[in-house]
Each structure stands twice: as C-alpha cells, then as structure tokens.
Design an enzyme around this catalytic site. Structure first.
Site, PDB file in Angstrom:
ATOM      1  NE  ARG A   1      -1.623  -1.290   2.043  1.00  0.00           N
ATOM      2  CZ  ARG A   1      -1.601  -0.196   1.274  1.00  0.00           C
ATOM      3  NH1 ARG A   1      -1.784   0.997   1.823  1.00  0.00           N
ATOM      4  NH2 ARG A   1      -1.396  -0.280  -0.015  1.00  0.00           N
TER       5      ARG A   1
ATOM      6  CG  HIS B   1       8.487   6.969  -3.334  1.00  0.00           C
ATOM      7  ND1 HIS B   1       7.376   7.745  -3.412  1.00  0.00           N
ATOM      8  CD2 HIS B   1       8.443   6.374  -2.126  1.00  0.00           C
ATOM      9  CE1 HIS B   1       6.685   7.617  -2.313  1.00  0.00           C
ATOM     10  NE2 HIS B   1       7.310   6.800  -1.516  1.00  0.00           N
TER      11      HIS B   1
ATOM     12  CG  ASP C   1       6.337   3.517  -2.756  1.00  0.00           C
ATOM     13  OD1 ASP C   1       5.721   3.664  -1.678  1.00  0.00           O
ATOM     14  OD2 ASP C   1       5.980   4.053  -3.813  1.00  0.00           O
TER      15      ASP C   1
ATOM     16  CG  HIS D   1      -3.277  -2.743  -2.892  1.00  0.00           C
ATOM     17  ND1 HIS D   1      -4.006  -1.890  -2.096  1.00  0.00           N
ATOM     18  CD2 HIS D   1      -2.422  -1.972  -3.596  1.00  0.00           C
ATOM     19  CE1 HIS D   1      -3.597  -0.649  -2.314  1.00  0.00           C
ATOM     20  NE2 HIS D   1      -2.627  -0.665  -3.199  1.00  0.00           N
TER      21      HIS D   1
END
Lengths: 425, 324
Positions: free
Chosen positions: A65, A233, A306, A310
């Site tokens: 991020r 993935h 993966d 958040h």
C-alpha cells in the site's frame, strides 16, 4: 555474527533436507546444515528442538500500500508483519500510486524497504505505462532498476495485439510476465462467483468463463511469443486444467494460488460477508477441490498470500461497494501447514511451494538453505495453536475472513541475512 | 461457527424483516393472519389502531419509489406511528457521506424502525448488522436480492383468492435475473408449500443455477403457463438492463407478453398478478391487466395491511424481549 540453530527439524526442499539437525549461520550466510561443524563457535544459539527450521518464505503477491495508500498500510507495517509470518522475500505488484512504471518508483520502493529492513521486497514493473493497457512500459529500464518481472496487475490488457506486443517485448529482455487473467467484458459488474450463491443473494456474478476465456487467449499468445509467463492466483479448476495441459505441452508457464482459495468457497459469503469479497472471487466447491489437487500434483507450484490490507471502513458497506481483498500475510503459513494436515501432502512439498518454487519463478536465489546462501530462515512451532484476532495481527489490515479461526503453527524466529528481524521472546 | 439468523431475536421472534429465506412457514402464516385481522382497519371510517403509538418509523429510501414508500407510510400511520420520509439518493451519499454515517446520524434521532430501500443487494442486511439493538429494519427492496413485504402481500393476495397454498402451481414470468421480487416470491411460495413454482423467460434474464432455488425453468411462455393457478408477471426493468439482454421490446412482447389468448392456457380460474408498475404492451396486454382475472390493484390495497402486520410484528418482538 555467528548463530547456531540447534536440533531443529530442518526442511529445505531445495536440498532434499528433511531431518533433525543443526543450521550454522556466519556473516549473514548459511555456513552449513549439518550435525556438527568443526571450528564453529557461535555468538548466539537458538534451541529449535521440536520446531521446524525452514528457508524464509517467498510470497509472490503482497500489496504493501505504499506509496499511495498509506492510510491502509505502509511498507514498514507490512514488512514487519511479513517477518512475523516467516516471510523473508515478497513480490509487490505495480499498482501502487504512483504506479511502478518508471525506474524511479521501483528504486523508491527498494530504498524504503531496505531502510525498514524487515523483508526483501521485489517489485513487478508495470507492463504498460500507467497500467493503461495501451503503451508498452520501459521494461528494460524497469529490469535494470531491479524489477523481477512485469505485470499489468488487476487491470486487464484488453487488446490482444497490445498483449502480444507486451509478451514479445518482455521476452526480448527475458522478463517473466505475471498475468492476472480475467476478461473484463465477461466480468462486467460482477463481484462474486456466478452460481447458485450469486443467484440467491442477487449479487452480480463473475462467470467461470471470465477466467477461462482470458487464460485461453493468454496461453495462445504465450505459445505464439515464447514469453515466460506466470498466472497469478488462479480461481477456477477449468482454467487450471488448461494451464496444466499447456505445461504438459512444454509451455513456459507457472501458476500460483492464494491460500484462501484452498479453504473458502462462495458459500462462505453467507449473508453478504464482505470479508469474503476478493478478486478473483471465491469459487465453488469443485473449483476449490481442483485447486487443492493442483497444489498436490504440482501443476500449482506456489502458494501465495495475495495480501491486500484495508482500513476497516473499506469493508463497511453493502457487499458490492466494499473493497475486495484479504489481509493474508499472517495466515499464509498456518493455512499451508493445515493443508498437510488435511490432505496428507508431504510437509516438505508444501514448504517447497512456499520457498524454493516461488523463488525460482521470480529467478532469485532465495528459499533454500544451501551453503553460502543468504541466511533467510524462519523457525516455526508447528504445534502452537492461536486464534486469528486483530490483536494477534501485525498487519495494519485486519480484513480477514479467517477471523476467529484456530490456526496451528506459529513463527518464533525469523532471520533475514542472519539478522533476527522477528523473535517472539 | 454457528451464526444466529440475524432476523430473529434471542427468543426466536421476528426482529428484522430482511428476506423470506430462512423464515419458518408458521412465521409467514402468522404475518398473513395478522394482516387479515388488520385489513379491517382500512375499511373503518377512522382508519387507525394505536398499536405503534409513540414509535418513530423512518422510511429510508436510497432509491426512488412511490408506491412502496407510500404504502409503508400509510401502514405506519394507520398503526399510529410517527413517520419520517427520507429520500437519500440525492443528498447525503452524493456528498460523500457513507451509508454508515447516514445511519448513525439517524440513529441519534431515536427512531424505532428503519424501512430501507437501496440499490445494492445486501444493503438491508448491512444496516441491520449495524443498528442499535432496539431498532428494527424492514427491507423495502435491496438490489436484486429481496423484497419480502412485496412477496408477502402477493402471498396474501393468493391466499385470499385460492385459500390453500399446497395444490397451487405458480408461474413467474420475465426478468428473473434482476428481480428481487421474484427471489422473495420464490422463497415465500416454496416455504408455504405450493406444488410447483415455474420461472419463465429467455436465458439472458435467467440467473445461473436458478433451479437451486427450487423452481422449474421454462423458456416458452406457452409451456410455462399451462395449467397454472397463478401467473405473476414481472416488470421488464429497463433501467436495470446494463447489457444487451434483449433485442427489442417488440420481440419480448411477442414471446413473453401476457395476452388474453395466452392466458387461456392457464387454469380457467387462474389469477394474474404484477408487482407494478406495469408496462402495458411490453410484458402485459392492457385488457389482461384491466381484466377480470387481474388482481393487480388488490395487491396494492393488500400491501398496506401486510406492511402493518410486518411492522407491528417486528416492533412487537421488542416488547416480548423486554428491550422496548
């Protein structure tokens, strides 16, 4: 600094080691994996009895991020979490802000990760400028800046001609193309697997064909261009079958699966649980079983996290409005260990899917305990039970559908180039 | 991990009304019986009962609606509740306020019930998951997921005309894919134990694996109508068509429009229903909509009693639980 890791159950699939022995570390490198080493006087001893000693894990997909979305997480917070999860090398996709489509951004990320120093971070460069799917990026420059592959992340390259050019250009520089294969037209507005669950919940579905159509196109172009490609993935059993067939026919393709796809199906969405909102979506029971079979038979050679952390608000909305993704670094190892418990698959083979196999896919010397290799090591208590809870996670993202799950297996030590970057003391 | 049905309180009584799925037959029958007893209120000169006196009900509509909002408003007023109508589509969310923020602001005004309509499937569940324990949530339509009060008023109408549910065959015709009404009707009909539920429409309007809901799929209207007791026509929701699902209204009417001629295939006493608003000449012939077999306007009338029943049942559950 000389470290002796004593009496651990050493699993080093790259060297066919799977036995109780010692690991000797000197000057940040593996000096030996042996019962004894003459003339070695350690500065520090770690008693690893009844614990697993493995190469540090190599995670093929983790979003940190930073730069751009620091309200979700930072390189510092997520690499720290990675170290606690036993991960010593990770690959970060190019969809940061700014996008990794220039050497400057790649270098910035490398600098920041080196400064925080918890985990080696490898970037994928953008395949097209701004991930637009229109203009090729400066791949040679990105490679020179340290990118281990190129990718258009979650943004599809719609135009097959551009995709062909991307593949040809990447092949020119021996760059691996990382593909997220999903046909955007077939995905449409979908947010969950298309099937009885999407029908029941009235949520727009993503058909299986969104993946198989894209994989079919990409496989044809790979055969045409000879690029080395890695499918990220995968979610459907059918697409996996197509890739496995291509592998059998000798195409240079590899594929990974996200650990959560081995445990969850669209059933787990229940009554709109936004923690199960992921991309690609959780598919059906047969897909999950097909992916499990793929891990066992080796067509899937890597298990990745993966990881997509958040902030809490990103999941607090009606399902379709929520951000897809799971904070997954810290469940990667326990879920993989659980896989051996559930399927009887050899532990060493599972560890290989987390270490040497992904290291080979990105072409780095990691994921092994060979003499002279960087001493990236994780020491795991395989019998320790813990509960997934926000207070047990170091990642800034607490968005996980595994909340309240009992996990077996916990990292006690992580060494990065011989330096303890995590210890549960 | 076993999670309690969010619609029920600790005593197993109905607290929220979000979807028919997961509710027991007796609960549905109780609502229908309550609606039957309340339907008398509407016929009186003073059309009020004091069941919800002192309660505040907020109609929280994130999506435009006239009929549903009006009948909810009338239902609440006839139960003597105070009603606040909020059309949020244009205001708060456009300013960037999140759904949760909007909700928290309204909760601060001490209301007892939210009646929610929202374009996203699952919005009512989301709100129910985040309201204070004393608040009930009624789903007035969420995305393509559910519209349970509409389904209950349809059941009420069917029961008025047919009495027993068991022997019935029901055909639901049209855009099943995007229809929250169809989904709730299917759950209601199968829970109440009808013999057969058929869904009729082209494959482009049929959601994947719809058979898993316990229905039979027909692509020919003629076959789908044969010997049914109830025909439910769905509105062809033009505003929901995001892709190329149908070539033209004309062809749709040719294939799936309900005409008097086609209606002859159903049982002689079959009734015709439609959740409204109807598109004359698109899914239904005018003379069918206005004809003797049509119960479309009765559905609207029944909507008030049924919504009164649902509201009083949900708010009544708090009194039993001691939470009010």
């Amino acid at each position: 600094m000389r470290i002796l890791i004593k009496h651990g159950h050493v699993i080093d699939p790259a060297n066919n080691v799977d036995q109780t022995t010692n690991v000797y570390v000197a000057d940040g490198k593996i000096a030996a994996v042996a019962d004894s080493l003459d003339g070695f006087t350690p500065d520090q001893e770690i008693d690893a009895s009844k614990q697993l000693v493995c190469p540090g894990l190599v995670d093929l997909s983790a979003r940190l991020r930073e730069p751009g979305l620091e309200h979700k997480a930072t390189i510092e917070s997520e690499t720290k979490a990675a170290a606690a999860a036993g991960i010593t090398s990770l690959v970060t996709p190019p969809d940061t802000n700014p996008i990794i489509d220039t050497p400057a951004v790649a270098k910035l990320i490398r600098k920041t990760t080196q400064d925080s120093g918890y985990c080696k971070v490898y970037s994928l460069g953008a395949a097209t400028q701004g991930l637009s799917g229109e203009h090729l990026s400066e791949m040679a420059a990105l490679k020179a800046a340290g990118c281990v592959g190129i990718s258009n992340a979650l943004t599809p390259i719609k135009n097959p001609l551009i995709m062909r050019r991307v593949m040809e250009y990447a092949a020119t520089f021996d760059l691996t193309l990382f593909l997220f294969s999903e046909d955007p037209s077939l995905r449409h507005f979908g947010c969950v697997h298309e099937g009885s669950i999407s029908t029941r919940l009235g949520l727009p579905g993503i058909p299986e064909a969104a993946e198989t159509v894209a994989v079919a196109r990409d496989l044809a172009l790979i055969a045409d261009t000879g690029v080395r490609a890695h499918f990220c993935h995968i979610s459907t059993a059918k697409a996996l079958q197509m890739i496995a067939r291509a592998q059998f026919e000798g195409l240079p393709v590899s594929v990974d699966v996200a650990a959560h796809q081995l445990y969850l199906t669209d059933m787990d969405i229940g009554e709109f649980d936004s923690q199960c909102h992921v991309r690609p979506p959780l598919r059906g029971q047969r897909d999950m079983q097909g992916l499990r079979d793929g891990v066992r038979n080796g067509s899937i050679s890597a298990i990745c996290s993966d990881h997509q952390p958040h902030e809490a608000d990103a999941k607090l909305n009606p399902f379709i409005e929520t951000a897809p993704g799971i904070s997954a670094l810290e469940t990667l190892l326990p879920l993989s260990l659980r896989f051996t418990d559930e399927t009887g698959m050899d532990l060493s083979a599972v560890i290989a899917r987390l270490t040497i196999e992904p290291a080979r896919i990105i072409g780095i010397d990691a994921g092994n305990l060979s003499q002279g290799a960087s001493a990236d090591i994780t020491i795991i208590d395989p019998e320790h039970y813990w509960k997934v809870a926000p207070e047990n996670l170091l990642s800034r993202g607490h968005n996980t559908p595994f909340l309240d799950w009992d996990m077996k297996g916990r990292v006690n030590y992580t060494l990065l180039a011989g330096n303890p970057v995590f210890s549960r003391a | 991990m076993i999670r309690r049905n969010i619609q029920l309180n600790e005593q197993g009584r109905l607290r929220h009304f979000l979807t028919i799925e997961g509710l027991k037959r007796q609960m549905l029958v109780d609502i229908l019986d309550t609606a039957e007893s309340l339907s008398g209120v509407t016929d009186q000169t003073v059309k009020k009962v004091p069941l919800l006196r002192g309660k505040t009900i907020v109609n929280l509509f994130f999506e435009a609606s006239t009929r549903t909002r009006t009948t909810f408003e009338l239902a609440a007023k006839r139960l003597s509740a105070d009603v606040l109508n909020l059309n949020i589509s244009a205001s708060a969310t456009k300013k960037g306020e999140t759904l949760l923020d909007t909700l928290n602001n309204l909760q601060a005004m001490h209301c007892d019930m939210f009646v929610v309509r929202h374009a996203d499937s699952g919005a009512a569940h989301f709100i129910a998951n985040h309201v204070a324990p004393h608040i009930s949530v009624i789903n007035a339509g969420d995305g393509s997921h559910a519209h349970p009060t509409q389904a209950m008023l349809d059941m009420f109408t069917i029961r008025r005309h047919k009495g027993d549910f068991y022997p019935l065959s029901v055909a639901i015709v049209g855009d099943i894919m995007h229809s929250r009404v169809a989904r709730s009707q299917i759950h209601a009909l199968t829970t109440l134990g009808v013999t057969e539920v058929r869904v009729v429409g082209p494959k482009t309007l049929m959601p994947k694996d719809v058979e898993s809901l316990g229905v039979h799929v027909f692509h020919s209207l003629d076959e789908g109508l044969r010997d049914v007791d109830v025909v439910i026509m769905l509105r062809l929701q033009n505003e929901r068509m995001q892709g190329e699902l149908l070539p033209s209204e004309h062809e749709y009417y040719q294939l799936y429009g309900l005409t008097n001629e086609r209606l002859k295939l159903a049982k002689p006493d079959a009734i015709v229903m439609h959740p409204g608003p109807i598109n004359r000449g698109v899914e239904i012939e005018s003379s069918v909509a206005d004809g003797s077999r049509s119960v479309i306007l009765q559905q609207v009338t029944h909507g008030i009693a049924v919504r009164m029943a649902v509201m009083s049942t949900c708010l009544g559950s708090h009194a039993d639980g001691g939470a009010a």
